[in-house]
Design an enzyme around this catalytic site. Structure first.
Site, PDB file in Angstrom:
ATOM      1  N   ASN A 188      34.998  48.062  -8.251  1.00  0.00           N
ATOM      2  CA  ASN A 188      35.984  47.529  -7.436  1.00  0.00           C
ATOM      3  C   ASN A 188      35.824  46.411  -6.367  1.00  0.00           C
ATOM      4  OD1 ASN A 188      38.349  47.262  -5.911  1.00  0.00           O
ATOM      5  ND2 ASN A 188      38.755  49.445  -5.618  1.00  0.00           N
TER       6      ASN A 188
ATOM      7  N   ARG B 163      38.448  46.789 -11.673  1.00  0.00           N
ATOM      8  CA  ARG B 163      39.721  46.676 -11.166  1.00  0.00           C
ATOM      9  C   ARG B 163      40.201  45.309 -10.746  1.00  0.00           C
ATOM     10  NH1 ARG B 163      41.793  47.787  -5.054  1.00  0.00           N
ATOM     11  NH2 ARG B 163      43.954  47.686  -5.478  1.00  0.00           N
TER      12      ARG B 163
ATOM     13  N   HIS C  18      48.890  48.847  -6.883  1.00  0.00           N
ATOM     14  CA  HIS C  18      48.399  50.307  -7.042  1.00  0.00           C
ATOM     15  C   HIS C  18      48.975  50.916  -8.303  1.00  0.00           C
ATOM     16  CE1 HIS C  18      48.852  50.540  -2.577  1.00  0.00           C
ATOM     17  NE2 HIS C  18      47.862  50.323  -2.685  1.00  0.00           N
TER      18      HIS C  18
ATOM     19  N   ARG D 185      50.152  46.437   7.806  1.00  0.00           N
ATOM     20  CA  ARG D 185      51.131  45.549   7.049  1.00  0.00           C
ATOM     21  C   ARG D 185      52.488  46.055   7.617  1.00  0.00           C
ATOM     22  NH1 ARG D 185      48.732  46.186   1.439  1.00  0.00           N
ATOM     23  NH2 ARG D 185      46.821  45.078   1.556  1.00  0.00           N
TER      24      ARG D 185
ATOM     25  N   GLU E 195      41.652  56.627  -9.262  1.00  0.00           N
ATOM     26  CA  GLU E 195      41.923  55.296  -9.791  1.00  0.00           C
ATOM     27  C   GLU E 195      40.821  55.154 -10.739  1.00  0.00           C
ATOM     28  OE1 GLU E 195      42.971  53.884  -5.872  1.00  0.00           O
ATOM     29  OE2 GLU E 195      44.306  52.537  -6.996  1.00  0.00           O
TER      30      GLU E 195
END
Ligand code: AMP
Length: 398
Positions: free
Chosen positions: A7, A86, A175, A236, A379
Site C-alpha cells: 500500500n 492497493r 475505502h 478534511r 483491507e
C-alpha cells in the site's frame, strides 16, 4: 502460497506478507518519510526492526522490504507468488481486482487525473515491484471498485450532464475494500448470504466514509469525485457549500492550491479543535476544552445525519457497522452518533459499547431491530484474498 500486499502513499509504503489461503500473517511493516532527510523502516516478523535510514524513493523502499523478507522469511523471490497493490482510483473501468498487464498500467495512469494525490504513488509501487519481482503475478485492488454498483441517482452530481459525459465528473467513492470486507463479515456473523443483507458501514479512520450497502452491493457512499466529500475527517472538511470555495477564490483571493490545502489538510477535527486531527489527543480534552468538544460533537452530528439518510435510502436495514481506527476504538463516537434513534429501531447497549474496543463485537441491545457491530477492518487481507484467487486462476494447478 505467499502473497505480499503493498500500500503506497505519497511518502510511505505499508506491507503485509500472508500465507494464503490460511490467512496467516507472516510479517508486516512500513517505510515512512520516503524522500525526507531521515526515513523510518519498521519490520515485524521473525525479527523486529525499527531503524532510521535514508530512502530516496518508493523503488528503494520496496528493495529494502524485499531484502529483509529474503533475509528472514523466504528463500528466494519466486516464493512470493502474488503481490496485491492497493490502487486508489480505478474510475468506472475497474469493477474488481485485476491482474496487472501493460494495458492496466496505462489505464491507471489515465485515471491519475482523478486522484493526483494517490494514483501516481500507487503506480510507483507497482513499477518498483514489477522490476524487483519480475516473475510474480501483480494484482491491482481498487478503492473505488466496490462502489461501481452505485446507480446513477446516487453517483451523479446535479450539474450539467455534459460534465459527466465529457469529463467523467461524478461520485466514485473510496475505502471500497474496507466497506466490502465489513459488509461481507456482517453477513457471515448474521448467518446471511452476502447478497442478502442491507448494511450501513461506517469507515472512520484518518479518512472517513459511510456506505449504504443494499443487497450486499454499494448503493450510495459519502466520498465523491475525491475523498474530500462527506463526513468530517481528521483534517478534511467533508461536505461544504461549494459557494464557500467560490467566496474564498473571488472574495478572499485565495489560490486554488491554498484552498486545497485548507480543505484537505487544515480542516476537519484539526481545523475546529485547533489542536489535533487525532482522537487519541482529543478525547482527554472532551468536555474540558470548548473547541475540542465542538469538533467531536460536529463529527458525530455529521455521521448521525448520514446514518439517518442512509436508513431512509435503504428502508430495511439489517445492521450498522463501525470500523477504522476511530470506529473500532472510540465508544463515544458510536454512542453519540446513534443516540435517540430508538424510534427507528436502533438501540445501542452502552455497557457493551464501552467494552468493545479494538475488537469485533455486537454493541446493540437484544431488542434492537437493527443490529450494531464493531468489526475491525482488514483491507490487506481482502486484497491478499483477491490476489490469491487471481494467482490461482493464472497458474493452473498441475
Ligand atoms: P486509521 O486510518 O483507520 O488507522 O485510523 C487512524 C485514526 O484512528 C487516528 O487518527 C485516531 O483518530 C483514531 N485512533 C486510532 N487508534 C485509536 C485509539 N486507540 N483510540 C482513539 N482513537 C484512535
Amino acid at each position: 502460497m505467499k502473497i505480499l500486499v503493498i500500500n503506497c502513499g505519497s511518502s510511505s509504503i505499508k506491507f503485509k506478507l500472508f500465507e494464503m489461503p490460511e490467512e496467516n500473517l507472516i510479517s508486516y511493516g512500513s517505510v515512512e518519510k520516503i524522500g525526507e532527510e531521515i526515513s523510518i523502516f519498521k519490520y515485524f516478523g521473525k525479527v523486529n526492526i525499527v531503524k532510521e535510514m535514508k530512502i530516496n524513493n518508493h523503488e528503494q523502499g520496496i528493495e529494502l522490504i524485499a531484502n529483509t523478507l529474503l533475509e528472514n522469511e523466504i528463500k528466494n523471490i519466486e516464493e512470493i507468488k502474488g503481490i496485491g497493490h492497493r490502487v486508489v482510483h480505478g474510475g468506472e473501468r475497474f469493477t474488481g481486482s485485476i491482474k496487472i498487464e501493460e494495458e492496466v498500467i496505462k489505464e491507471i495512469e489515465q485515471h491519475s487525473f482523478l486522484a493526483p494525490l494517490h494514483n501516481p504513488h500507487n503506480l510507483a509501487g507497482i513499477k518498483g515491484c514489477m522490476k524487483l519481482f519480475p516473475h510474480t503475478v501483480q494484482v491491482a485492488s481498487f478503492d473505488t471498485a466496490f462502489h461501481t454498483t452505485m446507480p446513477k441517482i446516487s453517483y451523479l452530481y446535479a450539474i450539467p450532464y455534459s460534465f459527466y459525459e465529457k469529463y467523467k465528473i461524478r461520485k466514485y467513492g473510496f475505502h471500497g475494500t474496507s466497506h466490502r470486507y465489513v459488509a461481507r463479515r456482517t453477513a457471515e456473523i448474521m448467518g446471511k448470504g452476502k447478497y442478502d443483507i442491507n448494511v450501513i458501514t461506517c469507515h472512520l479512520g484518518n479518512g472517513c466514509s459511510i456506505t449504504a450497502v443494499k443487497n450486499g452491493k454499494s448503493y450510495d457512499t459519502s466520498m465523491g469525485l475525491t475523498p474530500l466529500e462527506g463526513l468530517i475527517m481528521g483534517t478534511r472538511s467533508g461536505d461544504i457549500d461549494p459557494g464557500v470555495i467560490l467566496y474564498c477564490l473571488e472574495g478572499l483571493n485565495l489560490k486554488p492550491s491554498e484552498i486545497s490545502e485548507i480543505l484537505n489538510k487544515k480542516s476537519g477535527l484539526y481545523g475546529i479543535s485547533e489542536i489535533s486531527n487525532d482522537f487519541r489527543n482529543l478525547l482527554p480534552l472532551y468536555g474540558k476544552n470548548e473547541k475540542v468538544t465542538l469538533a467531536i460533537d460536529m463529527f458525530c452530528y455529521r455521521l448521525k445525519k448520514y446514518i439517518g439518510s442512509y436508513m431512509a435510502v435503504l428502508g430495511k436495514v439489517d445492521a450498522i457497522v463501525f470500523t477504522g481506527g476511530i470506529g473500532e476504538n472510540v465508544p463515544l463516537v458510536r454512542e453519540k452518533s446513534l443516540e435517540n434513534l430508538e424510534i427507528f429501531g436502533v438501540i445501542i447497549d452502552k455497557d457493551k459499547n464501552k467494552e468493545i474496543v479494538g475488537k469485533e463485537g455486537e454493541i446493540s441491545k437484544e431488542e434492537s431491530n437493527i443490529k450494531i457491530f464493531v468489526i475491525p477492518t482488514n483491507e490487506e487481507l481482502r486484497i491478499a484474498f483477491d490476489t490469491y484467487q487471481i494467482v490461482r486462476e493464472s497458474i493452473p494447478e498441475k
